[in-house]
Design a protein around this motif. Structure first.
Motif, PDB file in Angstrom:
ATOM      1  N   ASN A 240       0.777  -1.175   0.174  1.00 33.48           N
ATOM      2  CA  ASN A 240       0.125   0.103  -0.071  1.00 33.48           C
ATOM      3  C   ASN A 240       0.779   1.280   0.111  1.00 33.48           C
TER       4      ASN A 240
ATOM      5  N   LEU B 394      -4.032  -5.426   6.547  1.00 37.21           N
ATOM      6  CA  LEU B 394      -5.205  -4.613   5.832  1.00 37.21           C
ATOM      7  C   LEU B 394      -5.835  -5.135   4.671  1.00 37.21           C
ATOM      8  N   ASP B 480      -7.212   2.052  -2.120  1.00 37.03           N
ATOM      9  CA  ASP B 480      -6.176   2.927  -1.619  1.00 37.03           C
ATOM     10  C   ASP B 480      -6.417   4.487  -2.358  1.00 37.03           C
ATOM     11  N   GLN B 495      -3.670   5.488   1.593  1.00 35.11           N
ATOM     12  CA  GLN B 495      -5.146   5.266   2.871  1.00 35.11           C
ATOM     13  C   GLN B 495      -5.781   4.492   2.267  1.00 35.11           C
ATOM     14  N   ARG B 496      -6.256   3.540   3.084  1.00 33.04           N
ATOM     15  CA  ARG B 496      -7.361   2.587   2.569  1.00 33.04           C
ATOM     16  C   ARG B 496      -8.739   3.035   3.027  1.00 33.04           C
ATOM     17  N   LYS B 584     -12.105   6.165   6.342  1.00 35.40           N
ATOM     18  CA  LYS B 584     -10.958   5.271   6.151  1.00 35.40           C
ATOM     19  C   LYS B 584     -11.164   4.003   7.134  1.00 35.40           C
ATOM     20  N   GLU B 586      -8.162   1.889   8.384  1.00 35.25           N
ATOM     21  CA  GLU B 586      -7.223   1.515   8.998  1.00 35.25           C
ATOM     22  C   GLU B 586      -7.370   1.420  10.497  1.00 35.25           C
ATOM     23  N   LEU B 589      -8.125  -1.703  12.205  1.00 33.07           N
ATOM     24  CA  LEU B 589      -7.117  -2.998  12.261  1.00 33.07           C
ATOM     25  C   LEU B 589      -7.252  -3.793  13.676  1.00 33.07           C
TER      26      LEU B 589
END
Lengths: 487, 589
Positions: A240, B394, B480, B495-496, B584, B586, B589
């Protein structure tokens, strides 16, 4: 049960066609309620027959003679001015036909203007004779070409007659019972269903699709590739980071700074943030040395390696940049064998066409261990591709800047009847691995392929834009099957 | 990968036998070449310009062969044939030799100080008593072009000039002069021009215009004169007409000027090794002397043979075969790497010829042994490497969420990571400066100006392209975005994000809100002020005033949801109300 009912003649009530055909099959999706079809009280069979008939003009000719004969008859011995002849009812058509039959002649220089004379003594009106035959129901005795000629002259027409033959059906009845469409809670409670008749379902119709969401076809394939790598014991790399420095994307891979892939035409460079700022400096010095002077048994490329070039930020052109970071990280610990994989986006500033976009997904597998051989690479590829349902493989020597030996992987495509390239592979060069600090005896084998290409082949998609990006055809997404690569 | 086009007839003549297309394709495959296309000049012209133009063009069969980018020795018919004949053991690799002229009168090239700023290096050699024919001459010109396009990096690193030596007299001077002072008749022109005029002349030339930038903005242009002031060339642009070679030329003076001396030496070696085949003394090249400004003198071409030693055991182990040392030496010899066993069979000594500049490490030698052995003859094995697989957390979370978003009735989109500035700024009602977007320096079109900072534009464009589909349209994407981040080594990070939209005749905020509730349920985050998630009214230019809320969870703002602003809907060429959600993932997680 038929015995209790008055009988119809064994066969046949012929009905002239109604505007609506009977008994058509349904194949549309049912919009409401279950598909029900009435039981067969009577059965109808459609038959059709053809017949030749005279047109009104044809009938007139049978009465009066053909136009050309009528023209012939109306010309006296001394002839007739053309202008007058044309005023006759059959004048125009009859004149040209009579001329082509050479029954009459035209004297353009006659006194008082062009004049028509008889050219023969008498004529035989064969058109009228033929039409008379048709009128007598003997159309079949005419030759095909005569019929066609008369049809072309709109004197004859072919009439198709549709008839329906009606006979008693399996559920023939003279009393009318109202049939139920479907079972209701009341019927179940009262038990009335036992005495009721239900309309039959039409099983030829399609059902109603369940309301649902759908996964994207390319990402369904991605899921399967992930699964295959996981089955083979490969750990997923953190890919990523679309933005990469030229250092990790190229220099770390021993790709020289003048390499065409580092050209503006092939790679997206960044304006902001234009440069990377932080590098492992000891390692960077070793990379600089291997490029400019060689070392570790290599001649190097012997050119002036520039840090400024390595600093340039780009959109990564391959996920191998991440593999380089992972292998460097691996080299900083006590060595343990590793298997890595990734499937993620890469970017190329290339010319776009039906199979190339500026971004695509790269699939990559890497194995690092002591004593790996080229045979190990080929064996690993065989296992990998077998899981994709590809069994016939062969390998072609190739060139990659960062692998040596390198091999392109070809598989035999049954549909195309030829060998097609399905991937690229090789053993990472010592000039890449040794500056990282990996032990001397460690070999790293790797291979890569695109996710889009096998997906397009699998689903028979010719234009990549139908698959990837916003121009996707959502109907295709809705209708997509499961992704079963080995099926 | 460079493509070399050779006449089938000449190729078979030189190979001393005929092949069917399939047989030749097979031979190429085995050797690492690719028979890319079978065509003719006529075919090529009619394909490019239409059938009418091809009238009268040659229909001699051409093979277009893809050659690996590092094999400069295979870029012409001569080299291809030599490589294949040695591979098939029909001939032995020739031995290339440099000699001084019999009369001791060596051709000299003097490099002056002025070249240092523009193009500091030059090398030279002489092909003496060469016999050209039309085909040989064409091949000679073609090879120079192929070298220019590949290793010479479009003449930026090296430029080749070949001259009829009998029209000039040495010593030659390689210098650099102001463009106004350089004046000569360029190749195939009818009159003299100054250097500046020459650049103007070639500004529209389909081929030469690409090289002008290399010297255009330099105060001094490189130029080579003979002792009488005749201009040989103005590298890297054009030769002089005076020295041009023809098929009747007998003695060729070759010069290569360069910014990279290593590559200049390689280019010179390749050109003379390939074409000394047609010299009276085959494979013998006459030396030239190059004198540098500091008085240092070098003799070119180098034509250096280098010796390497590689242990047979290493070759076997790296490939996964078990051949005897002598058979390995034989395999290598077939790749033009003359080898023999030394030291009681413990070592193989390999001689790297001047044609194989691609051999820079033992691994290159090992590859050649594997090619000669035949890749497809190698026994496939499975490595014993034992490892436990791990998913990237992720991606694992992403995979799980995708499944459940589809189960919730939303359809997955896959949109581009690159887009226009307009997509992420103007169309969403924000100023591009207020985004943390990463900007691309060299986009060919506006579609690739920036990396996306939101998934929303891609989803809206997907709907715009699918307006014929029945409503409602419910789409999502988990992928992303990229934002600048000065704490990262490259100054940016991914950034996911999870984005979903609902497009229908009514805004359907409750559906998007419900989806958020479902996602939070899936992530085991309860609706609660303290330890869960909550939404509170917010303003955002992309959303309709009063119809936007910020989503707070895990002690931070994770995104927004709401009814899109009519301006946004219109700018994305849509007509219906639409609600959207973007967060987002993240933090979960």
């Amino acid at each position: 049960m038929g015995a209790n009912y008055p009988s119809l003649p064994a066969c046949c009530v012929a009905l002239m066609p109604s505007s609506e055909a009977l008994g058509t099959e349904h194949c549309q999706r049912q919009d409401t309620g279950p598909p029900v079809r009435s039981p067969q009280v009577i059965e109808a069979e459609q038959r059709s027959s053809k017949r030749w008939e005279l047109t009104p003009e044809g009938q007139e000719i049978v009465q009066e003679g053909s136009h050309e004969a009528r023209v012939f008859d109306s010309i006296p011995a001394e002839g007739l001015p053309q202008s007058e002849l044309m005023k006759l009812p059959s004048g125009k058509v009859g004149f040209s036909k009579a001329m082509s039959n050479k029954w009459v002649r035209l004297d353009k220089n006659a006194d008082g203007g062009p004049r028509i004379f008889r050219a023969v003594e008498s004529v035989r009106d064969s058109v009228r004779e033929k039409l008379q035959l048709v009128q007598q129901g003997e159309a079949e005795s005419l030759e095909e070409k005569d019929r066609n000629e008369l049809k072309k002259r709109k004197l004859l027409m072919e009439v198709v007659i549709k008839t329906y033959w009606i006979r008693k059906g399996s559920a023939f009845s003279t009393t009318v019972t109202k049939q139920e469409t479907d079972l209701t809670p009341e019927m179940i409670a009262s038990g009335s269903w036992r005495d009721l008749k239900f309309k039959a379902y039409n099983f030829a119709a399609l059902g109603i699709m369940p309301e649902s969401g759908h996964l994207h076809p390319l990402l369904k394939v991605r899921t399967q590739f992930r699964q295959i790598f996981l089955e083979m014991g490969f750990t997923e790399m953190p890919t990523n980071n679309f933005i990469e420095s030229s250092f990790w994307n190229f220099d770390a891979l021993f790709q020289p700074q003048q390499h065409p892939a580092r050209d503006q035409h092939d790679t997206f460079f960044l304006q902001d943030p234009a440069e990377a700022t932080d590098f492992p400096m000891d390692y960077l010095k070793r990379v600089k040395k291997i490029h400019s002077q060689g070392g570790y048994g290599s001649q190097g490329y012997k050119y002036d390696w520039k840090l400024a070039e390595a600093r340039k930020n780009i959109l990564r052109t391959h996920t191998t940049a991440v593999s380089a970071r992972m292998l460097y990280r691996l080299a900083q610990q006590k060595f343990a064998p590793a298997k890595y994989f990734s499937i993620d986006r890469v970017f190329r500033n290339e010319t776009l066409d039906a199979t190339h976009l500026a971004e695509f997904h790269q699939i990559e597998g890497v194995v690092a261990d002591y004593g790996l051989t080229l045979g190990d690479l080929m064996g690993t590829l065989r296992e990998f591709f077998t899981k994709l349902g590809i069994s016939q493989l062969r390998f072609k020597p190739a060139y990659n800047p960062y692998t040596e030996p390198s091999m392109e992987v070809f598989s035999y495509h049954q549909g195309l009847q030829k060998w097609v390239e399905v991937g690229n592979s090789g053993v990472f060069r010592p000039e890449m691995l040794l500056p990282m600090g990996l032990p001397e005896g460690v070999s790293v084998i790797a291979w890569g392929l695109s996710l889009e290409r096998p997906t397009m082949i699998k689903y028979g998609i010719n234009n990549i834009r139908e698959l990837v990006g916003h121009k996707v055809n959502l109907q295709m997404v809705y209708d997509g099957p499961l992704c079963r690569l080995d099926a | 990968m460079p493509t070399v086009s050779v006449k089938q007839e000449l190729l078979f003549q030189a190979l001393g036998r005929r092949y069917t297309d399939e047989e030749f394709d097979e031979l190429c495959f085995e050797f690492g070449l690719e028979l890319d296309e079978i065509t003719s000049e006529k075919d090529i012209i009619s394909k490019e310009q239409g059938d009418g133009k091809a009238e009268g063009a040659s229909d001699i069969i051409l093979y277009k062969i893809d050659v690996p980018a590092n094999r400069y020795d295979l870029l012409c018919l001569e080299g291809l044939v030599r490589g294949l004949q040695v591979f098939k053991e029909r001939i032995k690799a020739p031995r290339y030799k440099r000699i001084m002229p019999a009369n001791g009168d060596v051709q000299r090239l003097i490099i002056t100080e002025e070249t240092a700023q523009v193009r500091p290096h030059a090398v030279a050699a002489v092909l003496r008593n060469i016999t050209f024919s039309k085909d040989r001459y064409d091949s000679f010109i073609d090879l120079q072009e192929k070298l220019h396009q590949n290793i010479c990096r479009k003449r930026a690193l090296v430029a080749i000039g070949t001259h009829d030596l009998d029209t000039i007299s040495g010593p030659f001077t390689y210098t650099a002069r102001p463009p106004s002072e350089i004046r000569f008749k360029p190749l195939n022109q009818s009159k003299e021009y100054t250097a500046s005029e020459i650049l103007d002349l070639y500004r529209t030339d389909s081929q030469l215009k690409h090289y002008l930038h290399i010297i255009e903005n330099k105060p001094l242009y490189p130029v080579i004169y003979d002792s009488n002031g005749v201009v040989l060339s103005m590298p890297p642009i054009i030769n002089g007409d005076h020295t041009k070679i023809s098929i009747n030329t007998r003695n060729v003076f070759v010069e290569c000027t360069a910014t990279d001396i290593t590559k200049a030496k390689i280019v010179l070696d390749i050109l003379v090794t390939m074409f000394s085949e047609y010299c009276e003394k085959q494979f013998i090249v006459e030396a030239a002397e190059v004198t540098y400004l500091n008085g240092k003198t070098c003799i070119y071409p180098e034509l250096a043979y280098r010796k390497e030693k590689v242990k047979p055991d290493l070759i076997n182990k790296k490939i996964g075969i078990s051949e005897t040392p002598s058979s390995l030496a034989k395999l290598l010899t077939r790749m033009c790497l003359k080898s023999h066993v030394t030291g009681n069979g413990n070592n193989i000594e390999i001689e790297i010829p001047p044609t194989r500049a691609d051999i820079i490490h033992a691994c290159d030698i090992i590859e050649d042994a594997a090619i000669a052995y035949g890749y497809n003859n190698i026994q496939m094995t499975i490595p014993k490497t034992y490892t436990i697989a791990n998913q990237f957390p992720l991606n694992k979370l992403t995979e799980l969420l995708r499944q459940d978003l589809a189960a919730a009735g939303f359809t997955e989109a896959l949109t581009f990571a690159l887009c226009s500035q307009e997509d992420i700024a103007d169309k969403l009602g924000v100023d591009i400066c207020s985004t943390k977007a990463v900007h691309i320096a060299n986009p060919k079109t506006a579609e690739f100006q920036v990396a996306r900072t939101s998934l929303l534009p891609g989803l809206l464009k997907t709907i715009a392209a699918n307006k014929k589909m029945p409503l409602p349209l419910k789409l999502f994407e988990i992928s992303d975005i990229v934002v600048k981040d000065s704490t990262k080594d490259v100054g940016a990070r991914n950034q996911r994000n999870l984005c979903a939209i609902y497009y229908n005749k009514n805004p359907g905020f409750e559906f998007i809100h419900g989806l958020l509730d479902r996602v939070m349920q899936l992530l085991s985050v309860p609706p609660s002020k303290e330890s869960g998630y909550l939404i509170k009214a917010a303003e955002d230019s992309a959303f309709f005033p009063g119809r936007c809320a910020e989503i707070l969870a895990k002690g931070q703002s994770i995104g927004k949801l709401g009814v899109l602003h009519p301006d946004v809907i219109t700018k994305f060429e849509l007509t219906m109300p639409c609600s959207a959600l973007e967060i987002k993932i993240e933090p979960f997680l």
